[in-house]
Design a protein around this motif. Structure first.
Motif, PDB file in Angstrom:
ATOM      1  N   THR A 198       5.857  13.476  -8.165  1.00 50.22           N
ATOM      2  CA  THR A 198       5.312  13.559  -6.815  1.00 50.22           C
ATOM      3  C   THR A 198       5.617  12.264  -6.068  1.00 50.22           C
ATOM      4  OG1 THR A 198       3.177  12.583  -7.407  1.00 50.22           O
ATOM      5  CG2 THR A 198       3.417  14.985  -7.678  1.00 50.22           C
ATOM      6  N   PHE A 199       5.402  12.287  -4.761  1.00 45.58           N
ATOM      7  CA  PHE A 199       5.547  11.059  -3.984  1.00 45.58           C
ATOM      8  C   PHE A 199       4.540  10.003  -4.453  1.00 45.58           C
ATOM      9  CE2 PHE A 199       7.727  13.214  -0.231  1.00 45.58           C
ATOM     10  CZ  PHE A 199       8.881  12.473  -0.352  1.00 45.58           C
ATOM     11  N   HIS A 200       3.339  10.440  -4.765  1.00 43.10           N
ATOM     12  CA  HIS A 200       2.313   9.491  -5.196  1.00 43.10           C
ATOM     13  C   HIS A 200       2.731   8.799  -6.497  1.00 43.10           C
ATOM     14  CE1 HIS A 200      -1.578   7.901  -6.513  1.00 43.10           C
ATOM     15  NE2 HIS A 200      -1.982   8.032  -5.259  1.00 43.10           N
ATOM     16  N   GLU A 229       0.835  -1.201   0.000  1.00 40.74           N
ATOM     17  CA  GLU A 229       0.000   0.000   0.000  1.00 40.74           C
ATOM     18  C   GLU A 229       0.871   1.253   0.000  1.00 40.74           C
ATOM     19  OE1 GLU A 229      -3.246  -0.073  -0.258  1.00 40.74           O
ATOM     20  OE2 GLU A 229      -3.411  -2.261  -0.077  1.00 40.74           O
ATOM     21  N   LEU A 230       0.405   2.297  -0.702  1.00 46.98           N
ATOM     22  CA  LEU A 230       1.135   3.558  -0.698  1.00 46.98           C
ATOM     23  C   LEU A 230       1.096   4.203   0.688  1.00 46.98           C
ATOM     24  CD1 LEU A 230       0.097   5.294  -4.060  1.00 46.98           C
ATOM     25  CD2 LEU A 230       2.103   3.882  -3.579  1.00 46.98           C
ATOM     26  N   HIS A 231       2.105   4.986   0.984  1.00 44.93           N
ATOM     27  CA  HIS A 231       2.137   5.764   2.222  1.00 44.93           C
ATOM     28  C   HIS A 231       0.821   6.541   2.344  1.00 44.93           C
ATOM     29  CE1 HIS A 231       3.357   8.765   5.172  1.00 44.93           C
ATOM     30  NE2 HIS A 231       4.511   8.134   5.342  1.00 44.93           N
ATOM     31  N   PRO A 232       0.179   6.511   3.507  1.00 42.24           N
ATOM     32  CA  PRO A 232      -1.145   7.129   3.653  1.00 42.24           C
ATOM     33  C   PRO A 232      -1.173   8.643   3.487  1.00 42.24           C
ATOM     34  CG  PRO A 232      -0.287   6.412   5.787  1.00 42.24           C
ATOM     35  CD  PRO A 232       0.615   5.837   4.747  1.00 42.24           C
ATOM     36  N   ARG A 233      -0.027   9.286   3.537  1.00 45.41           N
ATOM     37  CA  ARG A 233      -0.002  10.754   3.423  1.00 45.41           C
ATOM     38  C   ARG A 233       0.213  11.242   1.994  1.00 45.41           C
ATOM     39  NH1 ARG A 233       1.621  13.115   8.335  1.00 45.41           N
ATOM     40  NH2 ARG A 233       1.476  15.121   7.276  1.00 45.41           N
ATOM     41  N   PHE A 234       0.393  10.327   1.059  1.00 44.12           N
ATOM     42  CA  PHE A 234       0.639  10.739  -0.326  1.00 44.12           C
ATOM     43  C   PHE A 234      -0.658  11.214  -0.969  1.00 44.12           C
ATOM     44  CE2 PHE A 234       4.518   7.714  -0.988  1.00 44.12           C
ATOM     45  CZ  PHE A 234       5.223   8.455  -0.058  1.00 44.12           C
ATOM     46  N   SER A 282      -0.979  16.184  -5.485  1.00 47.18           N
ATOM     47  CA  SER A 282       0.136  16.955  -4.934  1.00 47.18           C
ATOM     48  C   SER A 282       0.824  17.774  -6.023  1.00 47.18           C
ATOM     49  CB  SER A 282       1.151  16.014  -4.292  1.00 47.18           C
ATOM     50  OG  SER A 282       2.312  16.716  -3.893  1.00 47.18           O
ATOM     51  N   THR A 283       1.315  18.950  -5.635  1.00 49.09           N
ATOM     52  CA  THR A 283       2.069  19.803  -6.562  1.00 49.09           C
ATOM     53  C   THR A 283       3.560  19.808  -6.233  1.00 49.09           C
ATOM     54  OG1 THR A 283       1.649  21.755  -5.181  1.00 49.09           O
ATOM     55  CG2 THR A 283       0.076  21.306  -6.964  1.00 49.09           C
ATOM     56  N   SER A 284       3.968  19.018  -5.245  1.00 50.48           N
ATOM     57  CA  SER A 284       5.380  18.937  -4.849  1.00 50.48           C
ATOM     58  C   SER A 284       6.101  17.946  -5.747  1.00 50.48           C
ATOM     59  CB  SER A 284       5.499  18.510  -3.391  1.00 50.48           C
ATOM     60  OG  SER A 284       6.858  18.353  -3.024  1.00 50.48           O
ATOM     61  N   ARG A 285       6.922  18.467  -6.638  1.00 49.46           N
ATOM     62  CA  ARG A 285       7.599  17.617  -7.622  1.00 49.46           C
ATOM     63  C   ARG A 285       9.111  17.828  -7.554  1.00 49.46           C
ATOM     64  NH1 ARG A 285       4.390  15.293 -11.432  1.00 49.46           N
ATOM     65  NH2 ARG A 285       2.203  15.878 -11.379  1.00 49.46           N
ATOM     66  N   TYR A 286       9.826  16.725  -7.506  1.00 49.88           N
ATOM     67  CA  TYR A 286      11.283  16.747  -7.480  1.00 49.88           C
ATOM     68  C   TYR A 286      11.817  15.541  -8.258  1.00 49.88           C
ATOM     69  CZ  TYR A 286      11.126  20.186  -3.680  1.00 49.88           C
ATOM     70  OH  TYR A 286      10.899  21.312  -2.927  1.00 49.88           O
ATOM     71  N   ILE A 287      13.093  15.610  -8.612  1.00 48.86           N
ATOM     72  CA  ILE A 287      13.803  14.395  -9.001  1.00 48.86           C
ATOM     73  C   ILE A 287      13.945  13.576  -7.728  1.00 48.86           C
ATOM     74  CG2 ILE A 287      15.965  13.437  -9.872  1.00 48.86           C
ATOM     75  CD1 ILE A 287      14.353  14.917 -11.998  1.00 48.86           C
ATOM     76  N   ARG A 288      13.531  12.302  -7.766  1.00 49.41           N
ATOM     77  CA  ARG A 288      13.520  11.491  -6.546  1.00 49.41           C
ATOM     78  C   ARG A 288      14.180  10.135  -6.804  1.00 49.41           C
ATOM     79  NH1 ARG A 288       9.765  14.136  -3.120  1.00 49.41           N
ATOM     80  NH2 ARG A 288       8.142  15.322  -4.214  1.00 49.41           N
ATOM     81  N   ASN A 289      14.724   9.543  -5.737  1.00 49.89           N
ATOM     82  CA  ASN A 289      15.276   8.194  -5.866  1.00 49.89           C
ATOM     83  C   ASN A 289      14.940   7.360  -4.641  1.00 49.89           C
ATOM     84  OD1 ASN A 289      17.486   9.660  -4.352  1.00 49.89           O
ATOM     85  ND2 ASN A 289      18.460   7.647  -4.470  1.00 49.89           N
TER      86      ASN A 289
END
Length: 245
Positions: free
Chosen positions: A193-195, A156-161, A165-172
């Motif tokens: 986004t995290f989602h 399951e995805l993290h419940p806070r995602f 969301s408008t928070s966008r970054y390069i992520r790893n």
């Protein structure tokens, strides 16, 4: 859900001759580089400082320390959050020695967005644990790095995602299979986004547990592709070590 895989379908998960294989993948119009490691057979390690207690900080520095031993990196990636002095924010173990204790309480920033987790490398396997589960099970990790938030928790995805969301970054980050034999590392080539990032691990990479390493400073080393992202010094680095031919 529409998925576009820029790989040869199921061949992506087939047995691989090299220590680690990195492939390009597109999911929901976002591009990623995916590197899969057979944790049961490959030499997967964490790196922070050299034998003189000096910060490594760069993929090139890790290779320099490995060279006298006849080894080199096949793959590497930044592997967890760190303070200004590059010391790990959370639990960190290197070659069986604990450098930083487990942090289980909530706090500021992404690390404190509970539940967070621990990436643990043991003999013949690698696992992502949710932090409280890690404390309960107390696995004996040869290497461990705590980061956060968790991306996927027991499928399951993290419940806070948030989907919008408008928070966008390069992520790893990294995800692991239930049996611990597959460790799948991913870095986005687009801002996500995290989602979106968590959905990649859940729906495409099919890892029941996955952990966010960092965002914005995310970098990867892939010897086979002649890729070595550069920038300012990193904290913990995870890498697959191979013999120099």
């Amino acid at each position: 859900m529409i998925r576009t895989l820029i790989v040869l379908g199921a061949v992506f998960w087939a047995a691989q001759a090299s220590a680690v294989t990195c492939e390009k993948l597109t999911h929901e119009d976002k591009r990623y580089t995916i590197c899969e490691v057979d944790a049961a057979t490959e030499d997967l390690r964490l790196f922070l400082k050299d034998e003189n207690d000096e910060l490594l900080g760069h993929f090139s520095s890790v290779n320099e320390t490995l060279e006298p031993t006849g080894k080199r990196l096949a793959f590497a990636m930044n592997a967890g959050m760190y303070h200004d002095d590059r010391s790990p924010v959370g639990h960190y173990v290197e070659d069986g020695q604990e450098v930083m204790r487990v942090i289980s309480n909530p706090g500021p920033g992404n690390f404190g967005l509970l539940p967070n987790g621990v990436f643990c490398i043991r003999e013949g396997r690698a696992d992502v644990f949710e932090t409280l589960d890690f404390i309960d099970q107390a696995p004996e990790c040869r290497f461990a790095s705590q980061s956060g938030p968790m991306l996927v928790i027991d499928g399951e995805l993290h419940p806070r995602f948030l989907l919008d969301s408008t928070s966008r970054y390069i992520r790893n980050g990294v995800g692991t299979s239930k049996d611990g034999t597959r460790a799948v590392f991913a870095i986005s080539e687009d801002y996500v986004t995290f989602h979106e990032f968590g959905s990649l691990f859940r729906d495409v990479l099919e890892t029941p547990n996955a952990l966010f390493f960092d965002g914005n400073i995310s970098r990867v080393y892939d010897r086979a592709a002649n890729r070595s992202d550069v920038g300012f010094s990193l904290g913990p680095i995870v890498g697959v070590v191979e013999d120099v031919p």
